[in-house]
Structures are given as C-alpha cells and as structure tokens.
Design a protein around this motif. Sequence first.
Motif, PDB file in Angstrom:
ATOM      1  N   PHE A 239       0.935  -1.432  -0.074  1.00  0.00           N
ATOM      2  CA  PHE A 239       0.257   0.144  -0.201  1.00  0.00           C
ATOM      3  C   PHE A 239       0.897   1.436  -0.086  1.00  0.00           C
ATOM      4  CE2 PHE A 239      -2.506  -2.952   2.242  1.00  0.00           C
ATOM      5  CZ  PHE A 239      -3.464  -3.242   1.143  1.00  0.00           C
TER       6      PHE A 239
ATOM      7  N   THR B 137      -3.292   0.779  -3.837  1.00  0.00           N
ATOM      8  CA  THR B 137      -4.256  -0.394  -3.295  1.00  0.00           C
ATOM      9  C   THR B 137      -4.179  -1.538  -3.926  1.00  0.00           C
ATOM     10  OG1 THR B 137      -6.158   0.380  -4.452  1.00  0.00           O
ATOM     11  CG2 THR B 137      -5.910   1.377  -2.343  1.00  0.00           C
TER      12      THR B 137
ATOM     13  N   MET C 247      -3.723   0.467   4.899  1.00  0.00           N
ATOM     14  CA  MET C 247      -5.111   0.339   4.870  1.00  0.00           C
ATOM     15  C   MET C 247      -5.777   0.714   6.237  1.00  0.00           C
ATOM     16  SD  MET C 247      -5.858   0.659   1.521  1.00  0.00           S
ATOM     17  CE  MET C 247      -7.764   0.426   1.445  1.00  0.00           C
TER      18      MET C 247
END
Length: 547
Positions: free
Chosen positions: A412, A417, A466
């Motif tokens: 990430f 992503t 994330m």
Amino acid sequence: FVLPHTRGSSHGQTRIIRKAYEQDFYTQMMDECYKLWSQLEREAGVTLYRHYNSGFSVGAAGMYLRMDGEQNQTVIWKTFYDQGSLWNLVSVQLGRITKPFQIALGKISLGVFDGVSALDDVTFRNCSMPPAVKECPAHTHFHCAESKACVEQMQRCDLTDDCGDASDEQGCSPELQCSFEHGLCSWKQEQSGGDVFDWTLIQGPTPTLNTGPWKDHTLGTSAGHYLYIESSGPQEFKDSAVLLSRAFRPTVHRGGRKHCVFRFHYHMFGSHVFCLGVFMRTASSGRGHMLWVRYGDQGNLWHRKTLYLTSARPFQIVIEGTVGDDFNGDIAIDDLSFLDCEPHHGDLPDANTTTPSVTTPPPTVRPHVCPDGQFACGSLRECVPDSNVCDFSLDCSDGSDELYCVRERCDFEGGDTCGWQSNDSSLVSTHAFRWSPVQGESIHDGEQSHRPINDHTTGGPEGWYMCADSSNGGYGQTSDLQTPVMTSNGPQCTLVFWYHMSGFTVGSLQVLLKYGNSTHEVWSQSGNQGNKWRRGEMFIGIANNFQ
C-alpha cells in the motif's frame, strides 16, 4: 507561610518577594538581591520550576527573556493574583536561542501588605546541544560540519539550527521555507472566496490575554514574526482563514516514488481554541483531502508536526484555521518548510475541468479479436485463455492479463491499493466509515493510540496502510475491502497479512471468501488486540472464480 517545596519541611530554602516598599533603602537592596540571585543561578546551572503566589493583594509575577544587544525583553511566563496556598508546577518553552541570554523574574505588588510570591526547584531541561561524534548513520542522520554532532535528516532545512553551527540549514532552497520574518514568502492568502478572513502577520503577543503565543518560534523572542488568526470580533464561531502554499510536482513517478515532507510549528492556546487543519488539494479550488487536524487547547507551547506527502498529480498544501465560540481562541503557525519537494511551475487545474475529447485517427492495422473463451492481450495478435486472467501469473507477454487484478504482494505504499477495492466507494461520502489508504497516527485528537503511528512495511510514519476509521462510523456499521474476481490459484495458496486493532470499542475484522453470491467466513478477530501489528494467516487452497 507554607513549607518549602523541595523538602516539604521547614528545613528547605525558598525565595520570597514581598510587597514593594516606598522607602529608598529597600529599593537599593533589591539590586543586591538580584545579583545574589543571578550568582546562585550560574552556580546551579539552572526552565522548569514551581511558584507560589498567594494572598489577598499578591499582585502579579512574570518571567522574562533578556537577549544580548536587545533593549526589549520577551515575556515567557506570567501569573496574576491569588493562585491559592499551594505550589504550582510551571514549564516554560525556550526553544533554540542562538544568542547569549538571561532569564529575569519580575514582581508587581499591590499596595496592601497581604501577599507572598515564591519560587523553588528551577531546572533547565534539554538545553544542551548534541555531542560531537566521529560519524553518523548515513541514511538517517546528518553530520554537522563544525560541531560534528548528529541530527536527524528530517531536521535539515527546517529553519531551526539543530547543529549549533547552522550547517544543517545551509544549501536550503528559500522557495521551500518560510519563517515569516520577511512576509509570506511563497504562501498566499485565499482570494477566491473560500474563507471569511485572512491570517495576520504579527510580532510579540497577540492582543487578547490568555490566548496565543508570547513569542515566535524562529527567533524565540517578541522581535520574531509569525501568522495567527484573531478569534475576537468581527470574527464569529466557525469563521475560517485559509493559507495556500505554492504548487508542487507529483511525488509519484513511473520510475518510482519519493518522499516529500512538510514540517510546520503550530500554537493553540486558549480556552476557546477550535480547530487547525492541513489539507492537500490537486485542483485550484476547494480544500482537497485532509492530512491532519487538531482541536482545542494544546497548551502555551509551539508544537512541531511532520507530514509525509504523496500525490500522483501536482498539488498544493492548504492550512485552515477556524475560530472558536469566544475570543480566547487564537491559533498561530510559524516556520513552514518542505524537504525533497519540487516546485511545480504552473497553475493547478480547475476542480470541474474535464478531459477534452480526442479524435483517434483510424488505425493502420485492424485491432485483433480473440475467440470466445480467450482474453485479448495488449500486445498485437496475442490471446490467452480466460482462465489465465487474474491467476497471479503473467501469461501475456506485456502482463496485461494481470493488469486489473489484485497483486500477489501489496504494501500500500504511496496509497496504491494494488487492486483491492472498497465496494461502496462510489456510494458513500469522503468522511463515511470506509477503507482508505492512510499514513501515520490518527488525525482525531485523543485517539492517537487507536491507529498505528508506524506502518508495518517501513516501520516509520511515512509508510502507508489501509485503515477503516471508526470515528466516521456508527455501531454495527460495516465496510468491505475486496479483490476483483480471481480465476484460479494453486493448491498451496495462502493469504498472509498483518493487522492492527487497538481501542476499547474496536469491533471485528473478518476475512471471507465469495463465490458469486455466496459468502462464507474463513478467519475473524474481535476486540482490542493491543497497540501493535499482529500476523494473520489463512489457507485458501485450490479455488476458482472467487474474491
């Protein structure tokens, strides 16, 4: 009089100042007293202290900074009237002072003989310069030219002489720094109507008592300049002032990504301080997305903040100060600097700019078409079976069969992503409970321990991960992060990941396998797991057409 602070008994020693007398010989005695006081301070090598200010007519006491060659002294602490019959702990921030200086204590008494001011246990903390060493860690520290001290790379070009010889501030681009000693530099006030009033350039204390700084951060004296927002009238609750940086080039390039760092100092002192926020925007209007925010009184101190910036498009930094619900809410900023950021020579696009349509010339070669059940690679006349798409293997010579799939490994970094998607990203607002790539500590004051300050990949605040921020959610609300459909995988397929779940009201984290409309849980964890990264592992085995 109460017992001295140091020993808590009548054997301890305390300095006491009583009311000012009219007789001349008392005035002459005060000069001798201050000389003795200064001598004791030199011998003790002594800004942390305890004071006692008690009595019906005790008046006021103040501490001042006196600099060589300057007539005006800077107020660094004050107390007014009766503070009760007890010792009060005080911490005074001096900061980096590059000239010889003295600390002086002043006392103003009222005309009635009923009040005592006292001082005890004075200590200077963290006031020495870093020691000289033969060598420094090359990648993380800077070796000072003359003092031979080691300072962190993040302290270079930040408008503070950390080395003691100023070598850490040499060779720095003036385009990337602003101390406000000569105006706003490359920063600009918002002029497009996006705020209500402007930031104010000032020296010394702000006009309102018990709010705002008494001195700037650069010089550490009342002669230095800084910016602040005035919370008194005509400003009203939630009125805002916006400051804009110059534009910068993208930090993410095809050749890779690099760090671009923004450092600043802020001061939020007062019982009605509301909010200071920092944003990044890639359009010429609006706020963009929030990088950091602080609410409420943060003490009568200058605080330093470092933000790691990542953007695939040209961007600028937006600083917004918002007024509280009364006049004791001044907010100040000083010493704004960028490190390893490249200026962008041009304007940012308008927020509503659309990409102009381009007429594509007719192809000289007819596009290739693959038979049913096969995928057309980006390379001409190359086809692979549909079952080879998103199978973690590059079957097309250009890798296009894995282009829109989840990657085999994802850290990430840079906010990438890697194919993981929030399935409700187009249906919810920016501030809803959802998964999103973030850096560093929580932007919500008081919840810093709920979110990791360092990511697992780099072990530092510049790393990305994330996060689903429950501050934006309600009880029982869910947010899904999912892969695209994966066509097939090998018999030993295993999912390995690191997770962080901290906070007394943290919910649950689940891993599910989805086949069409059927979903079943294969791993879960609930509740507070402590403020650290933990390893998770889940065996998948052979699976086809799943998420």
